[in-house]
Design an enzyme around this catalytic site. Structure first.
Site, mmCIF file in Angstrom:
data_model
loop_
_atom_site.group_PDB
_atom_site.id
_atom_site.type_symbol
_atom_site.label_atom_id
_atom_site.label_comp_id
_atom_site.label_asym_id
_atom_site.label_seq_id
_atom_site.Cartn_x
_atom_site.Cartn_y
_atom_site.Cartn_z
ATOM 1 N N THR A 14 -2.230 -23.667 -35.652
ATOM 2 C CA THR A 14 -2.492 -22.659 -33.823
ATOM 3 C C THR A 14 -1.073 -23.362 -33.839
ATOM 4 O O THR A 14 -0.305 -22.847 -32.785
ATOM 5 C CB THR A 14 -3.660 -23.178 -33.760
ATOM 6 O OG1 THR A 14 -5.214 -22.752 -34.471
ATOM 7 C CG2 THR A 14 -3.423 -22.039 -31.410
ATOM 8 N N VAL A 15 -0.674 -25.000 -32.765
ATOM 9 C CA VAL A 15 -0.084 -25.410 -32.600
ATOM 10 C C VAL A 15 2.080 -25.459 -33.282
ATOM 11 O O VAL A 15 2.489 -24.403 -32.277
ATOM 12 C CB VAL A 15 -0.580 -27.242 -31.771
ATOM 13 C CG1 VAL A 15 0.759 -27.452 -30.630
ATOM 14 C CG2 VAL A 15 -1.460 -26.911 -31.117
ATOM 15 N N LYS A 109 -4.072 -36.411 -31.257
ATOM 16 C CA LYS A 109 -5.283 -37.697 -29.685
ATOM 17 C C LYS A 109 -6.167 -38.565 -30.814
ATOM 18 O O LYS A 109 -6.417 -39.409 -30.552
ATOM 19 C CB LYS A 109 -6.092 -36.993 -28.698
ATOM 20 C CG LYS A 109 -7.204 -35.609 -30.556
ATOM 21 C CD LYS A 109 -8.059 -34.699 -29.303
ATOM 22 C CE LYS A 109 -8.011 -33.471 -30.000
ATOM 23 N NZ LYS A 109 -7.557 -32.376 -30.414
ATOM 24 N N GLU A 133 2.304 -35.552 -25.279
ATOM 25 C CA GLU A 133 2.112 -34.767 -24.072
ATOM 26 C C GLU A 133 1.132 -33.855 -24.586
ATOM 27 O O GLU A 133 0.137 -33.350 -23.574
ATOM 28 C CB GLU A 133 3.520 -34.313 -23.241
ATOM 29 C CG GLU A 133 3.268 -33.775 -22.324
ATOM 30 C CD GLU A 133 2.353 -34.545 -20.752
ATOM 31 O OE1 GLU A 133 3.060 -35.011 -20.474
ATOM 32 O OE2 GLU A 133 1.465 -34.732 -20.817
ATOM 33 N N VAL A 136 -3.695 -34.575 -24.881
ATOM 34 C CA VAL A 136 -4.633 -34.612 -23.665
ATOM 35 C C VAL A 136 -3.947 -33.398 -22.733
ATOM 36 O O VAL A 136 -2.935 -33.156 -22.658
ATOM 37 C CB VAL A 136 -4.444 -35.391 -23.159
ATOM 38 C CG1 VAL A 136 -5.409 -35.665 -22.221
ATOM 39 C CG2 VAL A 136 -4.630 -37.522 -23.909
ATOM 40 N N ILE A 140 -1.597 -29.034 -19.482
ATOM 41 C CA ILE A 140 -1.035 -29.242 -18.614
ATOM 42 C C ILE A 140 -0.074 -31.013 -18.841
ATOM 43 O O ILE A 140 -0.598 -31.948 -19.518
ATOM 44 C CB ILE A 140 -2.532 -29.663 -18.097
ATOM 45 C CG1 ILE A 140 -3.424 -28.873 -18.287
ATOM 46 C CG2 ILE A 140 -1.985 -31.379 -16.829
ATOM 47 C CD1 ILE A 140 -4.927 -29.402 -17.858
ATOM 48 N N GLY A 191 -12.820 -17.333 -30.950
ATOM 49 C CA GLY A 191 -12.024 -18.486 -31.127
ATOM 50 C C GLY A 191 -11.768 -19.751 -30.472
ATOM 51 O O GLY A 191 -10.790 -20.924 -31.118
ATOM 52 N N LYS A 209 -9.121 -38.192 -25.736
ATOM 53 C CA LYS A 209 -8.666 -38.114 -24.690
ATOM 54 C C LYS A 209 -8.630 -38.652 -23.411
ATOM 55 O O LYS A 209 -7.527 -39.298 -22.782
ATOM 56 C CB LYS A 209 -9.209 -36.828 -24.250
ATOM 57 C CG LYS A 209 -8.608 -35.872 -25.554
ATOM 58 C CD LYS A 209 -8.587 -34.190 -24.641
ATOM 59 C CE LYS A 209 -8.828 -32.999 -25.598
ATOM 60 N NZ LYS A 209 -8.810 -32.082 -25.979
HETATM 61 N N1 HSE Z 1 -10.532 -28.544 -29.252
HETATM 62 C C1 HSE Z 1 -10.058 -28.617 -27.899
HETATM 63 C C2 HSE Z 1 -10.556 -28.017 -26.851
HETATM 64 C C3 HSE Z 1 -8.865 -28.277 -28.001
HETATM 65 O O1 HSE Z 1 -11.817 -27.003 -27.429
HETATM 66 O O2 HSE Z 1 -10.601 -28.037 -25.622
HETATM 67 C C4 HSE Z 1 -7.511 -29.503 -28.562
HETATM 68 O O3 HSE Z 1 -7.864 -29.913 -27.743
#
Ligand code: HSE
Length: 432
Positions: A14-15, A109, A133, A136, A140, A191, A209
């Site tokens: 995804t990222v 994380k 960055e 967390v 943002i 999702g 986090k």
């Molecule tokens: N699974 C996390 C969330 C996203 O629902 O915020 C990734 O840190």
């Protein structure tokens, strides 16, 4: 000065796919900003199918491998971008990249919250940076503001909504009175929640986090297992409704505070006043509220998850890492965690509490329960009684601030009263 900065991308999920897309789309502008072409030279995937599943990225198959170690060892690669997630093999690959003198960018994380000391010390030794960055708050910016823009402050507290999945679930329960299970199903369908949603729902994701944020804000080393955590799976529509009646909303909060006798670091559902800015943060949005002695209160708000928001933070780090290479200035931020402060046990927390108790509906019940509170020095701020089905009643209490261990001792005694059927829930009321 280099004409080209080579990236080794570990992970095209995804990222990773978001990072690839942004680097491609912004290539010309980034080239001008860094004075070098930022090129993804190699991509490591677990399975080559991952590339076939993303035809829109138009990845050159010659750049793709399943051998992540080969990328880490490639002398032509300047920056390793680790987006595999999970502790291993990510931790080992990051360490190996640092040993080879490479700049590292990661969204991981788990590694930073558990192995941050090892990773950052090695980066320091090697004179390179580890930038994280995206670990967390997704898109943002919060790590850099804490390390740089807010560094003139003594930070007293951080209160965040840092998990999008649980915030979505609680928002849906609040808006439509649906159960936790129904809301979780919706989150999965959209999702948002992971297939195994435990890390989100039971607070593990948020704990990692807040460990990272507390370490930076309080110049300490807080590891994820030191964070007290409770998830949201026990929250009922009744709790949400009573909270609403009393002027509160329920949010999964990640809290870090520095107090005279140590750090108060915890993740749990909490009732907060409806008028607080965090109360209006809904759905998958995240927000992080910071209080510093000079700046006062600031709040960071935005999308905490998702491909492009997280990739936005990763690309920001890639550009920082690339500029530092160009300026011969790597290894300058490093770890800001130079003190060791004790993390206070949850029993020492002083907080107001909400309690929902199911009891028999007969004379003297309220008096018996109130007596236990009185004997334990728990002072009650408000009491509501609602008649339930048949011979049962629901008693709702809000206490004045009390030490958690005293409250828990009183609850254990209340559970043993014959007239009490069940202590349904105990939720902290946080005066943010
Ligand atoms: N699974 C996390 C969330 C996203 O629902 O915020 C990734 O840190």
């Amino acid at each position: 000065m280099k004409k080209r900065i080579n990236i080794g991308l570990l992970g095209l999920g995804t990222v990773g796919s978001g990072v690839y897309a942004i680097l491609k789309k912004r290539r010309r502008e980034l080239k001008r900003l860094v004075d070098a072409d930022i090129v993804v030279k190699a991509i490591a995937v677990k399975d080559l199918k991952e590339v076939k599943n993303r035809p829109e990225l138009k990845v050159d198959p010659a750049t793709v491998t399943t051998d992540a170690a080969a990328i880490v060892h490639d002398p032509e690669i300047d920056i390793i971008v680790e987006l595999i997630g999970g502790r291993e093999p990510a931790r080992s690959l990051i360490l190996e990249a640092l040993r080879h003198g490479k700049q590292v960018v990661t969204a991981n994380k788990e590694v930073i919250a558990n192995d941050g000391e090892e990773v950052l010390s090695l980066a320091d030794e090697m004179g390179v940076d580890v930038l994280f960055e995206a670990s967390v708050g997704g898109g943002i910016p919060i790590i850099h503001p804490l390390k740089e823009g807010l560094v003139g402050n003594k930070i007293s507290r951080i209160v965040g909504i840092v998990n999008g999945t649980t915030n979505y679930i609680l928002s849906r329960m609040t808006a439509d009175g649906i159960s936790f299970k129904e809301a979780l199903k919706e989150a999965q369908k959209n999702g948002y929640a992971e297939r195994n949603p435990d890390a989100d729902v039971e607070g593990g994701d948020a704990a990692a986090k807040i460990a990272i944020l507390s370490s930076i804000a309080f110049n300490d080393r807080v590891k994820a297992p030191q964070v007290y955590r409770e998830g949201i799976s026990a929250i009922t529509p009744d709790d949400i409704r009573y909270a609403d009646e009393m002027g509160y909303v329920i949010k999964l909060l990640a809290i870090g505070k520095e107090e005279a006798d140590g750090l108060d670091v915890r993740v749990h559902p909490a009732m907060i006043d409806k008028s607080h800015p965090l109360a209006g943060v809904n759905d998958v949005f995240n927000a992080i509220f910071v209080e510093g002695d000079a700046v006062g209160e600031v709040m960071f708000y935005g999308r905490g998850a998702g491909s492009l928001p997280a990739a936005s933070a990763v690309v920001g780090d890639i550009v920082t890492a690339a500029r530092d290479i160009q300026n011969n200035d790597t290894g300058k931020i490093g770890c800001t965690c130079f003190e060791i402060k004790p993390v206070k046990p949850i029993g020492d927390l002083v907080s107001s509490f909400y309690l929902l108790i199911e009891s028999n509906d007969k004379p003297g019940v309220l008096a018996q329960v109130s007596k236990v509170f009185g004997d334990a020095n728990v002072s009650l701020a408000s009491v509501i009684q609602k008649n339930g089905a048949g011979n049962s009643a629901q008693l709702v209490f809000i206490t004045y601030p009390v030490k958690e261990k005293n409250l828990r001792a009183a609850v254990a005694k209340i559970e043993k009263l014959e007239v009490v059927k069940k202590v349904v829930n105990v939720i902290r009321v946080e005066s943010v």
